[in-house]
Design a protein around this motif. Structure first.
Motif, PDB file in Angstrom:
ATOM      1  N   THR A  44       0.677  -1.173   0.111  1.00 36.04           N
ATOM      2  CA  THR A  44       0.016   0.009  -0.074  1.00 36.04           C
ATOM      3  C   THR A  44       0.906   1.261  -0.107  1.00 36.04           C
ATOM      4  OG1 THR A  44      -0.121  -0.065   2.432  1.00 36.04           O
ATOM      5  CG2 THR A  44      -2.163  -1.157   1.083  1.00 36.04           C
ATOM      6  N   THR A  45       1.938   1.209   0.429  1.00 34.34           N
ATOM      7  CA  THR A  45       2.795   2.341   0.240  1.00 34.34           C
ATOM      8  C   THR A  45       3.244   2.828  -1.210  1.00 34.34           C
ATOM      9  OG1 THR A  45       4.824   0.958   0.020  1.00 34.34           O
ATOM     10  CG2 THR A  45       4.029   1.785   2.186  1.00 34.34           C
ATOM     11  N   HIS A  46       2.876   1.839  -2.178  1.00 41.62           N
ATOM     12  CA  HIS A  46       3.151   2.238  -3.666  1.00 41.62           C
ATOM     13  C   HIS A  46       2.183   1.999  -4.550  1.00 41.62           C
ATOM     14  CE1 HIS A  46       7.354   1.940  -2.067  1.00 41.62           C
ATOM     15  NE2 HIS A  46       7.861   2.238  -3.262  1.00 41.62           N
ATOM     16  N   GLY A  47       1.005   1.880  -3.880  1.00 38.35           N
ATOM     17  CA  GLY A  47      -0.517   1.857  -4.693  1.00 38.35           C
ATOM     18  C   GLY A  47      -0.942   3.206  -4.863  1.00 38.35           C
ATOM     19  N   ILE A  48      -2.371   3.428  -4.810  1.00 34.43           N
ATOM     20  CA  ILE A  48      -3.066   4.534  -4.980  1.00 34.43           C
ATOM     21  C   ILE A  48      -2.423   5.674  -3.955  1.00 34.43           C
ATOM     22  CG2 ILE A  48      -4.800   4.376  -3.310  1.00 34.43           C
ATOM     23  CD1 ILE A  48      -6.846   5.438  -5.122  1.00 34.43           C
ATOM     24  N   SER A  49      -1.563   5.261  -3.154  1.00 34.37           N
ATOM     25  CA  SER A  49      -0.964   6.485  -2.276  1.00 34.37           C
ATOM     26  C   SER A  49      -0.107   7.459  -2.987  1.00 34.37           C
ATOM     27  CB  SER A  49      -0.192   5.318  -1.212  1.00 34.37           C
ATOM     28  OG  SER A  49       0.861   6.494  -0.852  1.00 34.37           O
ATOM     29  N   MET A  50       0.550   6.818  -4.268  1.00 34.33           N
ATOM     30  CA  MET A  50       1.447   7.752  -5.055  1.00 34.33           C
ATOM     31  C   MET A  50       0.877   8.713  -5.648  1.00 34.33           C
ATOM     32  SD  MET A  50       4.564   6.241  -4.200  1.00 34.33           S
ATOM     33  CE  MET A  50       5.160   7.596  -5.214  1.00 34.33           C
ATOM     34  N   VAL A  51      -0.564   8.493  -5.805  1.00 31.80           N
ATOM     35  CA  VAL A  51      -1.409   9.563  -6.782  1.00 31.80           C
ATOM     36  C   VAL A  51      -1.119  11.072  -5.960  1.00 31.80           C
ATOM     37  CG1 VAL A  51      -3.491  10.573  -7.223  1.00 31.80           C
ATOM     38  CG2 VAL A  51      -3.131   8.090  -7.569  1.00 31.80           C
ATOM     39  N   SER A  52      -0.807  11.116  -4.643  1.00 30.51           N
ATOM     40  CA  SER A  52      -0.612  12.145  -3.740  1.00 30.51           C
ATOM     41  C   SER A  52       0.624  12.839  -4.146  1.00 30.51           C
ATOM     42  CB  SER A  52      -0.976  11.956  -2.293  1.00 30.51           C
ATOM     43  OG  SER A  52       0.121  11.179  -1.738  1.00 30.51           O
ATOM     44  N   TYR A  53       1.582  11.926  -4.440  1.00 31.88           N
ATOM     45  CA  TYR A  53       2.823  12.599  -4.722  1.00 31.88           C
ATOM     46  C   TYR A  53       2.910  12.668  -6.374  1.00 31.88           C
ATOM     47  CZ  TYR A  53       4.079  10.465  -0.270  1.00 31.88           C
ATOM     48  OH  TYR A  53       4.100  10.300   1.000  1.00 31.88           O
ATOM     49  N   TYR A  54       2.356  12.110  -7.132  1.00 35.08           N
ATOM     50  CA  TYR A  54       2.428  12.514  -8.697  1.00 35.08           C
ATOM     51  C   TYR A  54       1.789  13.733  -8.958  1.00 35.08           C
ATOM     52  CZ  TYR A  54       3.884   7.597  -9.081  1.00 35.08           C
ATOM     53  OH  TYR A  54       4.641   6.424  -8.987  1.00 35.08           O
ATOM     54  N   LEU A  55       0.719  14.180  -8.562  1.00 34.86           N
ATOM     55  CA  LEU A  55      -0.078  15.170  -8.853  1.00 34.86           C
ATOM     56  C   LEU A  55       0.259  16.524  -8.743  1.00 34.86           C
ATOM     57  CD1 LEU A  55      -3.654  14.438  -7.477  1.00 34.86           C
ATOM     58  CD2 LEU A  55      -3.070  14.219  -9.798  1.00 34.86           C
ATOM     59  N   ARG A 319      -7.308 -12.528  -1.585  1.00 39.03           N
ATOM     60  CA  ARG A 319      -8.438 -11.685  -0.613  1.00 39.03           C
ATOM     61  C   ARG A 319      -9.170 -10.645  -1.284  1.00 39.03           C
ATOM     62  NH1 ARG A 319      -5.261 -12.245   2.980  1.00 39.03           N
ATOM     63  NH2 ARG A 319      -4.322  -9.931   3.086  1.00 39.03           N
ATOM     64  N   ALA A 320      -8.169  -9.827  -1.897  1.00 39.37           N
ATOM     65  CA  ALA A 320      -8.743  -8.592  -2.535  1.00 39.37           C
ATOM     66  C   ALA A 320      -9.976  -8.785  -3.655  1.00 39.37           C
ATOM     67  CB  ALA A 320      -7.318  -7.813  -3.105  1.00 39.37           C
ATOM     68  N   ARG A 321      -9.832  -9.959  -4.229  1.00 39.37           N
ATOM     69  CA  ARG A 321     -10.628 -10.512  -5.235  1.00 39.37           C
ATOM     70  C   ARG A 321     -12.207 -10.533  -4.892  1.00 39.37           C
ATOM     71  NH1 ARG A 321      -6.263 -12.942  -7.602  1.00 39.37           N
ATOM     72  NH2 ARG A 321      -6.722 -14.781  -6.686  1.00 39.37           N
ATOM     73  N   THR A 322     -11.973 -11.362  -3.625  1.00 35.31           N
ATOM     74  CA  THR A 322     -13.310 -11.513  -2.749  1.00 35.31           C
ATOM     75  C   THR A 322     -13.775 -10.469  -1.771  1.00 35.31           C
ATOM     76  OG1 THR A 322     -12.332 -12.916  -1.067  1.00 35.31           O
ATOM     77  CG2 THR A 322     -12.921 -14.062  -3.205  1.00 35.31           C
ATOM     78  N   GLU A 323     -12.885  -9.705  -1.284  1.00 32.51           N
ATOM     79  CA  GLU A 323     -13.242  -8.853  -0.051  1.00 32.51           C
ATOM     80  C   GLU A 323     -13.063  -7.520  -0.384  1.00 32.51           C
ATOM     81  OE1 GLU A 323     -11.129 -10.207   3.543  1.00 32.51           O
ATOM     82  OE2 GLU A 323     -11.762 -12.383   3.170  1.00 32.51           O
ATOM     83  N   GLY A 324     -12.295  -7.129  -1.342  1.00 33.54           N
ATOM     84  CA  GLY A 324     -12.067  -5.780  -1.801  1.00 33.54           C
ATOM     85  C   GLY A 324     -10.398  -5.398  -1.318  1.00 33.54           C
ATOM     86  N   VAL A 325     -10.200  -4.227  -1.659  1.00 33.18           N
ATOM     87  CA  VAL A 325      -8.840  -3.789  -1.402  1.00 33.18           C
ATOM     88  C   VAL A 325      -8.609  -2.893  -0.145  1.00 33.18           C
ATOM     89  CG1 VAL A 325      -6.874  -2.321  -2.342  1.00 33.18           C
ATOM     90  CG2 VAL A 325      -8.467  -3.729  -3.712  1.00 33.18           C
ATOM     91  N   THR A 326      -7.830  -3.218   0.785  1.00 30.22           N
ATOM     92  CA  THR A 326      -7.881  -2.583   1.999  1.00 30.22           C
ATOM     93  C   THR A 326      -6.653  -1.585   2.107  1.00 30.22           C
ATOM     94  OG1 THR A 326      -8.703  -4.531   3.309  1.00 30.22           O
ATOM     95  CG2 THR A 326      -7.306  -2.849   4.438  1.00 30.22           C
ATOM     96  N   LEU A 327      -7.126  -0.534   2.742  1.00 31.07           N
ATOM     97  CA  LEU A 327      -5.901   0.731   2.663  1.00 31.07           C
ATOM     98  C   LEU A 327      -5.784   1.143   3.903  1.00 31.07           C
ATOM     99  CD1 LEU A 327      -7.053   2.871  -0.532  1.00 31.07           C
ATOM    100  CD2 LEU A 327      -5.379   1.098  -0.384  1.00 31.07           C
TER     101      LEU A 327
END
Length: 350
Positions: A44-55, A319-327
């Motif tokens: 999760t350090t390199h997932g959607i988290s990175m959008v805040s650095y890319y913008l 787990r993400a496929r059945t339960e969703g993505v945890t952040l």
């Protein structure tokens, strides 16, 4: 506090944020997809988290929005590209496709890339090739960055210099993803953002004293991240860091000599087809024999059996496929702020 979300909702948010930031739809879609895949495997350090650095990079035109990479050399099995500071996920997706095609024809292919932007989680990239039956090695460095001191010194000079290897297994790929420093810059930022210290003395203050305080990188004199091996055996991580900078900068013919000042990534990528050697079936047989021997090793703690690199990623993805993505909460705070600023609705937690 961590929360779980529908992956399509997170992907749509990431893509929309990047598009509003100025990325064309195709590039935004590629970057967003790889970011969410990264969250799905638990990094999760390199997932959607990175959008805040890319913008902010997009807003300052430090991440190139339009155009393509330049091919500087093409010798069929070896290639050199200039990434023109385009989004690293987009550059790497094209580089992987090129190298996999060449490896299928020639048995292997290697590429050096200069002046890409940040390429994200390496295991999310090696996984792409490994799932198609290839061995994939990726190393990256940033010639503008100075975060890790050479062993015996106290002035930061190198970047954490991550490298990764992915290769096929029976049920899922083996994904080795590490770096030459004892922790990553993203982890340092995570601790700074959450106001916590490391559990172990993984940092070096400006006077050369080992510390658990991540904020030393913002102090004067500037502190640094210790290399792998720490204060006692950091010569090992230092040597590894030199190797990564050789592969990513010396082979690319561009690096610290040019003294770039913007955030970027130099990359070395190699793809190998096991079929060109002993065959894919024999390859997987050997890999699984060793994997199972390791997993069956009597554990020090019965509650924590031996894992193979990639086991946790495979479990997280399932787990993400059945339960969703945890952040985690720290990531949610920053991405919610991005969504609010962009006027976008934030997805509801599951």
């Amino acid at each position: 506090m961590s929360q779980t979300f529908d992956r399509t909702a997170l992907y749509t948010l990431a893509r929309s944020l990047l598009e509003q930031g100025g990325l064309p739809a195709d590039k935004a879609a590629t970057v967003a997809e790889l970011l969410i895949q990264t969250d799905e495997i638990g990094v999760t350090t390199h997932g959607i988290s990175m959008v805040s650095y890319y913008l902010p990079e997009l807003a300052k035109d430090l991440m190139t929005k339009e155009g393509s990479h330049a091919v500087l050399a093409d010798n069929k099995v070896t290639l050199l590209w200039d990434g023109n500071y385009l989004p690293g996920h987009w550059v790497m997706r094209h580089a992987l496709e090129t190298c996999m095609t060449r490896a299928a024809e020639y048995g292997m292919a290697a590429m050096a890339i200069r002046r890409s932007h940040h390429i994200g989680c390496l295991s999310a990239l090696t996984r792409i090739a490994a799932e198609q039956g290839y061995v994939c090695y990726i190393a990256t460095s940033d010639p503008s960055g100075e975060w890790v001191a050479p062993y015996g010194g106290c002035e930061p000079l190198l970047t954490p210099n991550p490298w990764a290897v992915g290769y096929p297994g029976r049920d899922h790929p083996v994904l080795i993803d590490t770096c030459a420093s004892i922790t990553t810059l993203s982890k340092v930022r995570e601790h700074i953002n959450s106001g916590t210290e490391f559990a172990h003395p993984w940092m070096l203050d400006g006077a050369g004293h080992a510390t658990t305080d991540p904020t030393v990188i913002n102090q004067s004199p500037k502190g640094s991240i210790l290399p792998v091996g720490g204060a006692d055996h950091g010569h090992k991580g230092f040597a590894m860091g030199l190797m990564v900078e050789m592969l990513t900068q010396a082979l690319a013919g561009h690096g610290r000599v040019e003294a770039p000042t913007r955030w970027g990534a130099n990359v070395f990528l190699q793809v190998i087809d096991p079929e060109a050697f002993g065959g894919r079936e024999a390859f997987v047989s050997q890999v699984e024999h060793l994997n199972e021997a390791c997993r069956n090793s009597r554990p020090i703690d019965p509650a924590r059996p031996v894992r193979i690199p990639g086991d946790r990623a495979a479990s997280a993805a399932a787990r993400a496929r059945t339960e969703g993505v945890t952040l985690p909460g720290e990531v949610l705070t920053r991405i919610r702020a991005c969504a609010t600023e962009a006027g976008l609705a934030f997805p509801e937690a599951l």
